[in-house]
Design a protein around this motif. Structure first.
Motif, PDB file in Angstrom:
ATOM      1  N   UNK A 264      24.258 -20.352  -3.672  1.00 53.83           N
ATOM      2  CA  UNK A 264      25.581 -20.094  -4.236  1.00 53.83           C
ATOM      3  C   UNK A 264      25.908 -18.610  -4.241  1.00 53.83           C
ATOM      4  N   UNK A 265      24.907 -17.785  -4.535  1.00 53.70           N
ATOM      5  CA  UNK A 265      25.115 -16.339  -4.567  1.00 53.70           C
ATOM      6  C   UNK A 265      25.383 -15.817  -3.161  1.00 53.70           C
ATOM      7  N   UNK A 266      24.627 -16.313  -2.166  1.00 52.35           N
ATOM      8  CA  UNK A 266      24.839 -15.876  -0.786  1.00 52.35           C
ATOM      9  C   UNK A 266      26.225 -16.287  -0.289  1.00 52.35           C
ATOM     10  N   UNK A 267      26.671 -17.482  -0.664  1.00 53.57           N
ATOM     11  CA  UNK A 267      28.012 -17.920  -0.256  1.00 53.57           C
ATOM     12  C   UNK A 267      29.069 -17.000  -0.848  1.00 53.57           C
ATOM     13  N   UNK A 268      28.903 -16.652  -2.119  1.00 50.72           N
ATOM     14  CA  UNK A 268      29.867 -15.752  -2.750  1.00 50.72           C
ATOM     15  C   UNK A 268      29.849 -14.371  -2.099  1.00 50.72           C
ATOM     16  N   UNK A 269      28.651 -13.854  -1.767  1.00 50.21           N
ATOM     17  CA  UNK A 269      28.567 -12.548  -1.106  1.00 50.21           C
ATOM     18  C   UNK A 269      29.190 -12.583   0.286  1.00 50.21           C
ATOM     19  N   UNK A 270      29.006 -13.693   1.003  1.00 47.32           N
ATOM     20  CA  UNK A 270      29.610 -13.817   2.334  1.00 47.32           C
ATOM     21  C   UNK A 270      31.129 -13.814   2.230  1.00 47.32           C
ATOM     22  N   UNK A 271      31.671 -14.509   1.221  1.00 41.16           N
ATOM     23  CA  UNK A 271      33.119 -14.511   1.029  1.00 41.16           C
ATOM     24  C   UNK A 271      33.632 -13.118   0.693  1.00 41.16           C
ATOM     25  N   UNK A 272      32.846 -12.356  -0.084  1.00 39.37           N
ATOM     26  CA  UNK A 272      33.225 -10.972  -0.357  1.00 39.37           C
ATOM     27  C   UNK A 272      33.213 -10.140   0.928  1.00 39.37           C
ATOM     28  N   UNK A 273      32.149 -10.316   1.722  1.00 35.92           N
ATOM     29  CA  UNK A 273      32.039  -9.552   2.967  1.00 35.92           C
ATOM     30  C   UNK A 273      33.178  -9.879   3.921  1.00 35.92           C
ATOM     31  N   UNK A 299      14.410 -14.546   1.572  1.00 40.23           N
ATOM     32  CA  UNK A 299      15.334 -15.562   2.063  1.00 40.23           C
ATOM     33  C   UNK A 299      14.744 -16.142   3.345  1.00 40.23           C
ATOM     34  N   UNK A 300      14.822 -17.450   3.534  1.00 39.20           N
ATOM     35  CA  UNK A 300      14.298 -18.019   4.790  1.00 39.20           C
ATOM     36  C   UNK A 300      14.974 -17.401   6.010  1.00 39.20           C
ATOM     37  N   UNK A 301      14.239 -17.365   7.106  1.00 36.14           N
ATOM     38  CA  UNK A 301      14.734 -16.735   8.324  1.00 36.14           C
ATOM     39  C   UNK A 301      16.001 -17.417   8.836  1.00 36.14           C
ATOM     40  N   UNK A 302      16.032 -18.744   8.768  1.00 37.75           N
ATOM     41  CA  UNK A 302      17.221 -19.465   9.236  1.00 37.75           C
ATOM     42  C   UNK A 302      18.445 -19.116   8.393  1.00 37.75           C
ATOM     43  N   UNK A 303      18.226 -19.000   7.080  1.00 38.84           N
ATOM     44  CA  UNK A 303      19.347 -18.625   6.200  1.00 38.84           C
ATOM     45  C   UNK A 303      19.812 -17.211   6.484  1.00 38.84           C
ATOM     46  N   UNK A 304      18.873 -16.296   6.739  1.00 39.62           N
ATOM     47  CA  UNK A 304      19.241 -14.903   7.030  1.00 39.62           C
ATOM     48  C   UNK A 304      20.066 -14.819   8.323  1.00 39.62           C
ATOM     49  N   UNK A 305      19.647 -15.568   9.340  1.00 42.19           N
ATOM     50  CA  UNK A 305      20.385 -15.562  10.606  1.00 42.19           C
ATOM     51  C   UNK A 305      21.794 -16.106  10.414  1.00 42.19           C
ATOM     52  N   UNK A 306      21.908 -17.188   9.610  1.00 43.29           N
ATOM     53  CA  UNK A 306      23.231 -17.763   9.384  1.00 43.29           C
ATOM     54  C   UNK A 306      24.122 -16.801   8.619  1.00 43.29           C
ATOM     55  N   UNK A 307      23.573 -16.078   7.660  1.00 42.51           N
ATOM     56  CA  UNK A 307      24.346 -15.100   6.904  1.00 42.51           C
ATOM     57  C   UNK A 307      24.836 -13.985   7.826  1.00 42.51           C
ATOM     58  N   UNK A 308      23.961 -13.525   8.722  1.00 48.43           N
ATOM     59  CA  UNK A 308      24.374 -12.470   9.662  1.00 48.43           C
ATOM     60  C   UNK A 308      25.508 -12.945  10.564  1.00 48.43           C
ATOM     61  N   UNK A 378      29.435 -35.758   0.082  1.00 40.72           N
ATOM     62  CA  UNK A 378      30.863 -35.913  -0.172  1.00 40.72           C
ATOM     63  C   UNK A 378      31.389 -35.037  -1.299  1.00 40.72           C
ATOM     64  N   UNK A 379      30.556 -34.233  -1.893  1.00 42.03           N
ATOM     65  CA  UNK A 379      30.992 -33.401  -2.993  1.00 42.03           C
ATOM     66  C   UNK A 379      31.855 -32.240  -2.535  1.00 42.03           C
ATOM     67  N   UNK A 380      32.703 -31.739  -3.414  1.00 40.52           N
ATOM     68  CA  UNK A 380      33.605 -30.629  -3.111  1.00 40.52           C
ATOM     69  C   UNK A 380      32.911 -29.318  -3.454  1.00 40.52           C
ATOM     70  N   UNK A 381      31.953 -28.945  -2.646  1.00 36.33           N
ATOM     71  CA  UNK A 381      31.190 -27.711  -2.844  1.00 36.33           C
ATOM     72  C   UNK A 381      31.167 -26.951  -1.527  1.00 36.33           C
ATOM     73  N   UNK A 382      30.628 -25.737  -1.544  1.00 33.91           N
ATOM     74  CA  UNK A 382      30.622 -24.872  -0.356  1.00 33.91           C
ATOM     75  C   UNK A 382      29.223 -24.314  -0.158  1.00 33.91           C
TER      76      UNK A 382
END
Length: 932
Positions: A264-273, A299-308, A378-382
């Motif tokens: 959740x924190x990474x998603x919020x930081x990505x939206x800020x970026x 952070x897992x490597x796959x998550x780091x790559x996706x964030x980049x 099906x949840x309304x999350x990001x």
């Protein structure tokens, strides 16, 4: 509640009993009672279906379900049953009112699912999970009922109900019915019971089911391959043994160990970026020029790559936003231009749409991200993965905008629009539509400039963005130099030919308004807009409407050019002025030219510094009044003036005299200063040719035989008489040769050059569609005259030779005058004066006699013997001078003939043929080895 449960059970029992009775022998009228074991299994199966909380995974479509059932029956070879089903469904669908079924699709779907479940109950394994839960569920049917005692224990409601139904002493007693009703009521509330039981366990670990869900999907695909069945609804029952809950807890512990930063924190930081803002962990690094997630954050490597990858859109956003900010900050101090402003506005609109998307995503990001569970899909999350899907299309647009920003940094106006247009040539419909929408905004100022220029003649270009460039010039240079095409600002979607038509159309309007003081062009532009199907208002043209633009330009150019030519021909009498220049500057008015030469000849024989231009202007007026020129338009005659060219020491009036024609606005657009200077050059040549012709005529008047021979030969001594005959013959022969050359040259100039060129010019003038074509036709006309008259750059040597010949002829005329002046003086001294002789010789000879008689040693004051001796010496010397002139003339003329043969223009070669048609001069030069 117990009474309701009993009623429901009674209804279910009756329905099962009827269905089993019919299925035993559907064609028999008598009913057969089913066995107790089969009855109990069917009742358990029915209760299990009715107690299920699972929903179908397909869209509710009644017609599609009916067609599917009929297709399955027909495929199985049961055509009659398919027809029977069609009749039954027809009656079923028409039934309405009380007692009818509202959700008919659910009934059909239930029947279809039960039918497919019966087919899938094969090869059951003894394993409780695969045999009971997965075997039929993964095959697309209903969950199978388990016969295993482990599953039928008393640990749950379903176990108790199964145990009661398994009793051999099953009957219809009230006690049994009450128990069955109670069990069914308990079974119907099983969802709420298991929900309460699983809330505390699955709350934080629901995402652990992700791995299990993937395994179930794999099992389902394998099962489908084995059974050859196509999937139906996935009916999954709750796990009574909490097997998945244990997996959830284990997976949650594993996720906490591997992730130091929550998703959740990474998603919020990505939206800020993505908005160009630094987040808690994601910050922009100026050195690497990117958003960086520090490596000390676990952070897992796959998550780091996706964030980049997701942060790339933030980097692109910074580039686009920075360009907009810098461009608008520089305006209006620097030349950003209207096209640049429109580009920034279009980019800002795209960023506004991007902001709307971010606002929606930020709302979704406020919801917690569940772990892998039943509701996780099906949840309304990001999540980061969902964010990558959301950013797929904005990423393409943002990359494209960044590319456009890079290529347009140093461009403006039409160059910027052309550069953006080059990126619109793309096969991707998304990119193509985006670029067209962007170009409509960017090109709107440019197309407004085109509309204003073509329909109003106004050049609204403060920042020099338009491909038409205005230069400060005088009115006479407005058409030729006032407006030019600025190639650097010509966008690629406007062709060169179309740009030239745009330039000429607006230039014509300005020419009519400034030079012709005409306002009739406004009606022509209105008619052009109506013919092209467009409007004269702002915003009538835009990007992508190239056909409409070309149609408007074509119609406007056709009408405005026609109006311009009509104004020149009718109001300003262009044709009449061209004819006047031909008659007076090109000496086409014969009587005027002859009279002018006669009356100005004596005056022009004087030194150039002693001639008055006012006196020559008066003589010009006299020539006009004494010839047919007096009947011309007074405006034309008022433009004809005398011009004295700069003179050097020793120049005569013949060398500096010329005529000029005052071509005022707007005629000076065609008759420019350079054009009139070439006309002056042609006039000087023709005037000198006429002067040579006039000189030879005057020489002939003094040389005619009846002037001297009839009365003079008898009174001369034999030696003097012989010398006079020889000298006179040389003079006559040389005059004939010169007259032959001048006559043919003048004929060639007047007819084969001037008249032919004029005829061609009139034809091209008639077919000229615009002022440019008219100017080109006149340029061609004047160029033809200059080239054929030996005045072109390639005929410089020939021109020099020709003027040397003219000088030799003038010198011959002087020698001829001296010869016959001397003869008259000799006759007057000898007392033989009663014969006709030119009056100019008498007056001139009288003055010279008076001057010489007073000089010591003058031969006129001597006796007859000395007079005869001096006459013989005079005739011998004159004969030598004429012989010298004849040799010089022959040498120069042969050079002129030889140069004619190598001229490029074919008409000059025909002139050589006219001058040497008897090959006389060719035979005089046998050393050349070829005919001239």
């Amino acid at each position: 509640m117990e009474d309701d449960g009993k009623k429901i059970v009674d209804l279910i029992k009756e329905l099962v009993h009827r269905l089993l009775t019919i299925s035993q022998n559907p064609n028999s009228s008598s009913s057969t009672v089913p066995t107790q074991q089969k009855y109990i299994r069917a009742l358990k199966y029915s209760l299990h279906i009715l107690s299920s909380r699972m929903t179908p995974s397909i869209v509710a479509d009644e017609s599609a379900m009916v067609e599917s059932i009929k297709r399955n029956l027909a495929t199985a070879g049961k055509s009659s049953e398919a027809l029977t089903f069609a009749d039954l469904y027809s009656n079923f669908s028409l039934k309405s009112g009380p007692g009818s079924v509202k959700n008919k699709w659910a009934v059909l779907y239930l029947l279809k699912t039960i039918s497919e479940d019966i087919k899938s109950r094969q090869n059951q394994s003894a394993n409780i999970i695969t045999s009971g839960f997965l075997d039929s569920a993964l095959a697309g049917g209903l969950p199978a009922l388990f016969e295993n005692t482990e599953f039928n224990n008393d640990s749950g409601v379903f176990g108790k109900l199964s145990k009661n139904l398994s009793n051999e002493a099953f009957n219809d007693s009230p006690d049994n019915l009450m128990g069955l009703g109670y069990n069914f009521q308990s079974l119907s509330n099983m969802g709420e019971f298991e929900k309460n039981r699983g809330e505390g366990i699955l709350g934080d670990y629901s995402s652990n089911l992700k791995g299990l869900g993937d395994n179930l999907s794999g099992l389902r695909e394998v099962e489908n391959v084995k059974t050859g069945l196509k999937g139906g609804v996935l009916m999954v029952s709750k796990d009574p043994e909490n097997i998945r809950d244990m997996a959830y807890r284990e997976f949650a512990d594993l996720v906490k160990e591997e992730n130091e930063v929550l998703e959740e924190v990474l998603v919020r930081d990505v939206l800020y970026a993505c908005q160009g803002i630094d987040g808690m962990y994601l910050k922009f690094d100026e050195k690497v020029d990117a958003y960086v997630l520090p490596y000390f954050n676990k952070v897992p490597r796959a998550t780091r790559i996706m964030v980049q990858k997701l942060c790339e859109i933030g980097w692109l956003f910074r580039k686009v936003k920075g360009y907009i900010t810098q461009s608008m900050a520089r305006f209006p101090d620097e030349d950003v231009g209207t096209v640049g402003q429109a580009f920034c506005a279009a980019l800002q609109d795209e960023l506004s749409e991007y902001y709307k998307l971010l606002a929606v995503l930020e709302v979704q990001a406020m919801n917690p991200i569940p772990l892998v569970s039943e509701s996780a899909w099906s949840g309304n999350y990001l999540s980061l993965r969902r964010l990558s899907v959301w950013f797929a299309e904005p990423m393409v647009k943002m990359r494209l905008m960044a590319v456009l920003v890079d290529c347009c940094k140093v461009l403006k106006g039409g160059a910027m629009a052309g550069a953006i247009h080059m990126h619109a040539q793309h096969g991707d419909p998304l990119v193509n539509d985006f670029m067209k929408r962007l170009l409509r905004r960017v090109c709107s100022p440019l197309f407004e400039m085109v509309r204003s220029w073509v329909l109003e003649g106004e050049l609204e270009d403060i920042f020099a963005e338009f491909f038409v460039l205005s230069l400060p010039v005088k009115a006479e240079s407005l058409w030729r130099e006032g407006y030019q095409l600025h190639a650097a600002m010509l966008p690629s979607f406007i062709s060169q030919s179309l740009a030239e038509r745009i330039l000429r159309t607006g230039k014509s309007i300005n020419f009519l308004r400034v030079c012709c003081d005409d306002r009739g062009w406004s009606d022509a532009t209105t008619e052009a807009a109506a013919a092209a199907g467009t409007t004269t208002r702002r915003g009538g043209l835009g990007y992508g409407e190239t056909d409409a633009l070309e149609s408007l330009i074509t119609e406007a150019a056709k009408r405005i050019d026609k109006h311009l030519l009509d104004v020149l021909y009718k109001q300003y009498k262009f044709k009449e002025h061209c004819l006047a220049i031909k008659r007076y500057l090109l000496l086409g008015q014969g009587d005027f030219v002859q009279y002018l030469m006669d009356i100005v000849g004596p005056e022009l024989s004087e030194p150039a510094n002693t001639i008055s231009s006012f006196k020559l202007a008066g003589l010009l007026e006299s020539a006009i009044r004494s010839s047919n020129a007096q009947y011309d338009d007074p405006d034309i005659l008022d433009r004809l003036r005398v011009k004295m060219m700069p003179h050097n020491t020793g120049d005569r009036g013949w060398d500096v005299f010329s005529l000029e024609y005052d071509a005022r606005v707007p005629l000076n657009t065609v008759f420019t200063e350079s054009v009139m200077s070439r006309y002056l050059q042609v006039f000087n040549f023709l005037w000198k040719l006429r002067r040579i012709e006039h000189a030879l005529i005057c020489a002939w008047k003094t040389m005619k035989p009846n002037c001297v021979t009839s009365q003079f030969f008898g009174n001369l001594p034999h030696a003097v008489k012989l010398q006079l005959i020889l000298t006179s013959r040389k003079c006559q022969v040389l005059w004939d040769e010169m007259n032959h050359f001048v006559s043919n040259l003048q004929y060639y100039i007047m007819f084969e050059v001037l008249e032919v060129s004029w005829s061609n010019f009139l034809k091209e003038m008639e077919v000229a569609k615009d002022l440019d074509e008219l100017v080109r036709a006149h340029e061609k006309y004047l160029y033809s005259i200059v080239e054929k008259s030996h005045l072109g750059e390639q005929s410089q040597n020939l021109n020099k030779t020709l003027f040397i010949l003219f000088d030799v002829i003038v010198r011959f005329r002087s020698q001829a005058d001296r010869l016959y002046e001397g003869i008259y003086e000799f006759l007057s001294r000898s007392g033989t004066t009663d014969f006709s002789f030119p009056s100019r010789f008498k007056a001139k000879s009288q003055r010279q006699s008076n001057n010489k008689s007073s000089e010591p040693g003058s031969w006129l004051g001597e006796g007859r013997k000395d007079l005869t001796r001096h006459a013989r010496e005079f005739l011998r010397k004159m004969g030598q001078d004429i012989e010298k002139i004849a040799k010089e003339y022959s040498f120069v003329f042969e050079g002129f003939i030889s140069q004619l043969a190598i001229q490029h223009h074919v008409d000059l070669k025909f002139l050589m043929f006219r001058l040497d048609f008897t090959e006389f001069y060719s035979e005089l030069r046998p050393s050349t080895g070829r005919k001239l």
